[in-house]
Design a protein around this motif. Sequence first.
Motif, PDB file in Angstrom:
ATOM      1  N   GLU A  54     -11.762   1.164  -4.010  1.00 52.71           N
ATOM      2  CA  GLU A  54     -10.586   1.353  -3.171  1.00 52.71           C
ATOM      3  C   GLU A  54      -9.608   0.224  -3.465  1.00 52.71           C
ATOM      4  O   GLU A  54      -9.957  -0.945  -3.362  1.00 52.71           O
ATOM      5  CB  GLU A  54     -10.987   1.364  -1.695  1.00 52.71           C
ATOM      6  CG  GLU A  54      -9.854   1.742  -0.767  1.00 52.71           C
ATOM      7  CD  GLU A  54     -10.339   1.990   0.661  1.00 52.71           C
ATOM      8  OE1 GLU A  54     -10.949   3.043   0.909  1.00 52.71           O
ATOM      9  OE2 GLU A  54     -10.111   1.107   1.506  1.00 52.71           O
ATOM     10  N   THR A  79      -5.796  -1.545  -2.820  1.00 48.22           N
ATOM     11  CA  THR A  79      -4.646  -1.656  -1.929  1.00 48.22           C
ATOM     12  C   THR A  79      -3.515  -2.370  -2.658  1.00 48.22           C
ATOM     13  O   THR A  79      -3.691  -3.497  -3.122  1.00 48.22           O
ATOM     14  CB  THR A  79      -5.005  -2.423  -0.646  1.00 48.22           C
ATOM     15  OG1 THR A  79      -6.092  -1.764   0.012  1.00 48.22           O
ATOM     16  CG2 THR A  79      -3.817  -2.480   0.305  1.00 48.22           C
ATOM     17  N   THR A 100       0.036   0.888  -0.072  1.00 50.59           N
ATOM     18  CA  THR A 100      -0.591   2.094  -0.632  1.00 50.59           C
ATOM     19  C   THR A 100      -2.065   1.814  -0.927  1.00 50.59           C
ATOM     20  O   THR A 100      -2.406   0.788  -1.504  1.00 50.59           O
ATOM     21  CB  THR A 100       0.121   2.526  -1.930  1.00 50.59           C
ATOM     22  OG1 THR A 100       1.480   2.863  -1.616  1.00 50.59           O
ATOM     23  CG2 THR A 100      -0.564   3.722  -2.566  1.00 50.59           C
ATOM     24  N   ASP A 118      -7.696   9.758  -4.091  1.00 49.70           N
ATOM     25  CA  ASP A 118      -7.366   9.941  -2.678  1.00 49.70           C
ATOM     26  C   ASP A 118      -6.350   8.857  -2.340  1.00 49.70           C
ATOM     27  O   ASP A 118      -6.672   7.667  -2.338  1.00 49.70           O
ATOM     28  CB  ASP A 118      -8.644   9.811  -1.831  1.00 49.70           C
ATOM     29  CG  ASP A 118      -8.384   9.915  -0.331  1.00 49.70           C
ATOM     30  OD1 ASP A 118      -7.212   9.961   0.092  1.00 49.70           O
ATOM     31  OD2 ASP A 118      -9.383   9.928   0.419  1.00 49.70           O
ATOM     32  N   VAL A 119      -5.094   9.258  -2.073  1.00 50.16           N
ATOM     33  CA  VAL A 119      -3.976   8.321  -1.954  1.00 50.16           C
ATOM     34  C   VAL A 119      -3.436   8.315  -0.530  1.00 50.16           C
ATOM     35  O   VAL A 119      -3.131   9.380   0.026  1.00 50.16           O
ATOM     36  CB  VAL A 119      -2.845   8.700  -2.923  1.00 50.16           C
ATOM     37  CG1 VAL A 119      -1.692   7.698  -2.832  1.00 50.16           C
ATOM     38  CG2 VAL A 119      -3.363   8.789  -4.364  1.00 50.16           C
ATOM     39  N   SER A 120      -3.289   7.124   0.050  1.00 51.54           N
ATOM     40  CA  SER A 120      -2.632   6.950   1.356  1.00 51.54           C
ATOM     41  C   SER A 120      -1.415   6.055   1.167  1.00 51.54           C
ATOM     42  O   SER A 120      -1.526   4.972   0.591  1.00 51.54           O
ATOM     43  CB  SER A 120      -3.582   6.314   2.371  1.00 51.54           C
ATOM     44  OG  SER A 120      -4.727   7.116   2.580  1.00 51.54           O
ATOM     45  N   GLU A 133      -2.499  14.883   5.281  1.00 50.82           N
ATOM     46  CA  GLU A 133      -2.039  14.129   6.457  1.00 50.82           C
ATOM     47  C   GLU A 133      -0.605  13.694   6.209  1.00 50.82           C
ATOM     48  O   GLU A 133      -0.255  13.293   5.089  1.00 50.82           O
ATOM     49  CB  GLU A 133      -2.900  12.880   6.694  1.00 50.82           C
ATOM     50  CG  GLU A 133      -4.287  13.124   7.217  1.00 50.82           C
ATOM     51  CD  GLU A 133      -5.066  11.825   7.422  1.00 50.82           C
ATOM     52  OE1 GLU A 133      -4.451  10.743   7.434  1.00 50.82           O
ATOM     53  OE2 GLU A 133      -6.297  11.908   7.546  1.00 50.82           O
ATOM     54  N   ARG A 156      -1.064  11.145   3.291  1.00 54.20           N
ATOM     55  CA  ARG A 156      -2.333  11.029   2.573  1.00 54.20           C
ATOM     56  C   ARG A 156      -2.525  12.317   1.782  1.00 54.20           C
ATOM     57  O   ARG A 156      -2.352  13.417   2.330  1.00 54.20           O
ATOM     58  CB  ARG A 156      -3.503  10.812   3.526  1.00 54.20           C
ATOM     59  CG  ARG A 156      -4.825  10.491   2.798  1.00 54.20           C
ATOM     60  CD  ARG A 156      -5.922  10.141   3.787  1.00 54.20           C
ATOM     61  NE  ARG A 156      -7.177   9.859   3.089  1.00 54.20           N
ATOM     62  CZ  ARG A 156      -8.352   9.668   3.722  1.00 54.20           C
ATOM     63  NH1 ARG A 156      -8.409   9.721   5.046  1.00 54.20           N
ATOM     64  NH2 ARG A 156      -9.449   9.436   3.018  1.00 54.20           N
TER      65      ARG A 156
END
Length: 303
Positions: free
Chosen positions: A145, A147, A152, A179-181, A204, A259
């Motif tokens: 993961e 950041t 992002t 999987d991108v937020s 989302e 997301r």
Amino acid sequence: MSIRPILETRKATPTMEGAGVQLHRAFGFQDPTELDPFLLFDDFRNDIPAHFENGFPWHPHRGIETITYVLNGTVEHGDSLGNTGTLGAGDVQWMTAGSGIMHQEMPHGNAAGQMHGFQLWGNLPSAQKMTDPRYQDVNAQEIPEITDDDGTVVRVITGEFWGKRGPVDGIAADPQYLDVSMPAGVRKTFKIDTYRRAFAYVFEGTAAFADASPPSGVLLEKEVMGEEVNIRDMSGDRTLIRFGTGDEVTVQAGEQGVRFLLISGAPIEEPVAWHGPIVMNTKEELQTAIRDLRNGTFIKPAH
């Protein structure tokens, strides 16, 4: 550098699978060439246990790979090879059906009764259609993961991105599954190999997936992150965005952030003969698979 144009934006459609599981399908059982090497994508999300608890009882697969990504709740699985296990929140299972497997998947809600996950089907090239079945179960903590400075966050499920490589490997289509937020107002460009087919799936918030820089359209009345932002084709929950050719995708997050999944893979470009959970290259191979199912020879000995 070239920004990928948007070929199509469409909402996932409600459908029912398994023993009455209510889900939304972004694509599948239509034109297998449009997102080759990917065949089907389902969003199974529900907070009513009666709509998913009966699950997906024993069923066959041959000639494909299934990729299950769980966000909420759990999925218990078992197969004809004797494998059993449970996928929890953030876990991934990459199942290569190859020559044939019988398996079942039984979803369960979390403490609040919520279940949410995705299943993607990837095609196998003819040379690997009859390979030995295998599983890759990946725990959430094994998935890198990252950041970025603008907030992002990207989970790298498979493929390489920003110097990190996902834990799933040896996949025929050599896919990238992210999987991108993104926080509200952030604008970002993501690199994608020119020779891959690519799509995004928003689940989302909202975002504009621009095919021009800056995108044209309706100007937001309020300022976002200190400057006016021009937004076109704002996409919300359960929206599929299918991209054309290029090596970049530009995303502008909406007022609530966004997301989404960003998935790409190398096209196989072979004939497809497809019946339910069995995908072969010719009608004759498909008929053989169905005959194998009927006479009890569907599961092949390991090579």
